[in-house]
Design a protein around this motif. Structure first.
Motif, short mmCIF file in Angstrom:
data_model
loop_
_atom_site.label_atom_id
_atom_site.label_comp_id
_atom_site.label_asym_id
_atom_site.label_seq_id
_atom_site.Cartn_x
_atom_site.Cartn_y
_atom_site.Cartn_z
N LEU A 21 48.41 -22.63 -17.43
CA LEU A 21 47.95 -20.67 -16.69
C LEU A 21 48.94 -20.64 -17.15
O LEU A 21 48.74 -19.52 -17.92
N ALA A 22 50.41 -20.52 -18.06
CA ALA A 22 51.18 -19.56 -19.09
C ALA A 22 51.37 -19.69 -20.12
O ALA A 22 50.71 -18.38 -21.13
N GLN A 23 49.81 -20.51 -21.19
CA GLN A 23 49.24 -20.40 -22.07
C GLN A 23 48.49 -18.99 -21.83
O GLN A 23 48.65 -18.56 -22.77
N VAL A 24 47.10 -20.04 -20.93
CA VAL A 24 46.55 -18.83 -21.22
C VAL A 24 46.56 -17.89 -19.98
O VAL A 24 45.74 -16.68 -20.01
N TRP A 25 47.14 -17.15 -19.59
CA TRP A 25 47.54 -16.51 -18.61
C TRP A 25 49.34 -15.95 -18.86
O TRP A 25 49.85 -16.51 -17.76
N VAL A 111 40.51 -18.29 -15.44
CA VAL A 111 40.80 -17.51 -15.65
C VAL A 111 39.93 -16.07 -15.41
O VAL A 111 40.75 -14.53 -15.64
N ALA A 112 38.67 -15.73 -17.23
CA ALA A 112 38.79 -14.12 -17.85
C ALA A 112 38.32 -14.04 -16.32
O ALA A 112 37.91 -12.81 -16.06
N ARG A 113 37.37 -15.14 -15.32
CA ARG A 113 36.13 -14.14 -14.34
C ARG A 113 36.98 -14.41 -13.00
O ARG A 113 36.95 -13.10 -12.83
N LEU A 114 38.44 -14.44 -12.79
CA LEU A 114 39.74 -13.87 -11.82
C LEU A 114 39.77 -12.49 -12.05
O LEU A 114 40.38 -11.68 -11.36
#
Length: 247
Positions: A21-25, A111-114
């Motif tokens: 998550l730290a990488q993608v968000w 993540v994009a969806r959220l």
């Protein structure tokens, strides 16, 4: 800054998801982690994170049971090693799911969806979860509670209980005539009681609607409930105030 909780009984998976998550968000703040369902439910009630990443199979309470108890705006992403949980039902976008082993591409899509989806409307998450949980998995409703009063144990009919209130290591079982004690946590009780009759109004309190006498707001707009025959008023936390809007 958006906030999130991660709950999984395998610590290395918690750390792996946290790192991914730290990488993608990068802007997502992980405010808490939990090793079981009871810890997760308590942390969500305390912190009210924007998101909760919940393993489905956890000790104490399953991820589905934890999500059923959420009354605030926290959105849920289920994390599971199994695909038999009717994943197509998540397409309503109220919640999402991730299959283990986690793939970076799938997490990025989640993540994009959220980020694009609006916050879950009140009750939408609960309705989705009802469809996910098979009828056989629904817990039997309590009819009696074995509770202590001093050194004596009593079989207390549930319909005689005015309210349950967590007090340190015990939960108070209050009837019209007596106060009893049990060791069952509030979060476990909530899943065993009839939700049409028993409402959780605070992380530490469940009331019996059949014994509700009324409500009151103080000069700071905080809501309190009154139970018949009791002088004590019980506070309603912000996450549960919406339950009383129709009253």
């Amino acid at each position: 800054m958006p906030t999130a909780l991660i709950a999984d009984d395998e610590p290395h998976l918690v750390q792996y998801l946290k790192a991914q998550l730290a990488q993608v968000w990068p802007e997502l703040q992980i405010v808490s982690t939990a090793a079981n369902g009871v810890e997760a439910a308590a942390a969500i009630a305390d912190l009210e994170p924007d998101l909760a990443f919940l393993d489905i199979q956890m000790p104490g309470l399953t991820g589905l049971e934890v999500a059923q108890g959420i009354e605030g705006a926290t959105r849920v992403v289920f994390v599971t090693a199994y695909d038999q949980y009717a994943v197509d039902a998540f397409e309503a976008r109220a919640v999402d799911y991730l299959l283990k082993p986690l793939k970076t591409e799938r997490l990025a899509a989640c993540v994009a969806r959220l980020r694009e989806a609006p916050a879950t409307a009140e009750g939408a998450l609960a309705e989705t979860l009802k469809r996910l949980l098979p009828a056989a998995a629904q817990p039997a409703r309590l009819r009696y509670i074995r509770a202590a009063q001093g050194e004596l144990m009593h079989q207390v009919p549930v319909d005689e209980v005015l309210f349950f209130h967590a007090d340190d290591k015990y939960t108070i079982v209050q009837t019209a005539t007596a106060e009893h004690l049990i060791r069952t946590p509030i979060f476990e009780l909530a899943g065993q009681l009839d939700p049409e009759v028993f409402w959780q109004v605070h992380r530490s309190t469940i009331i019996n609607l059949d014994h509700l006498a009324g409500t009151r707001r103080d000069d700071q707009s905080r809501l309190f409930v009154r139970v018949r025959g009791q002088a004590r008023e019980l506070p309603v936390s912000r996450a549960y105030v919406h339950l009383f809007k129709a009253m």
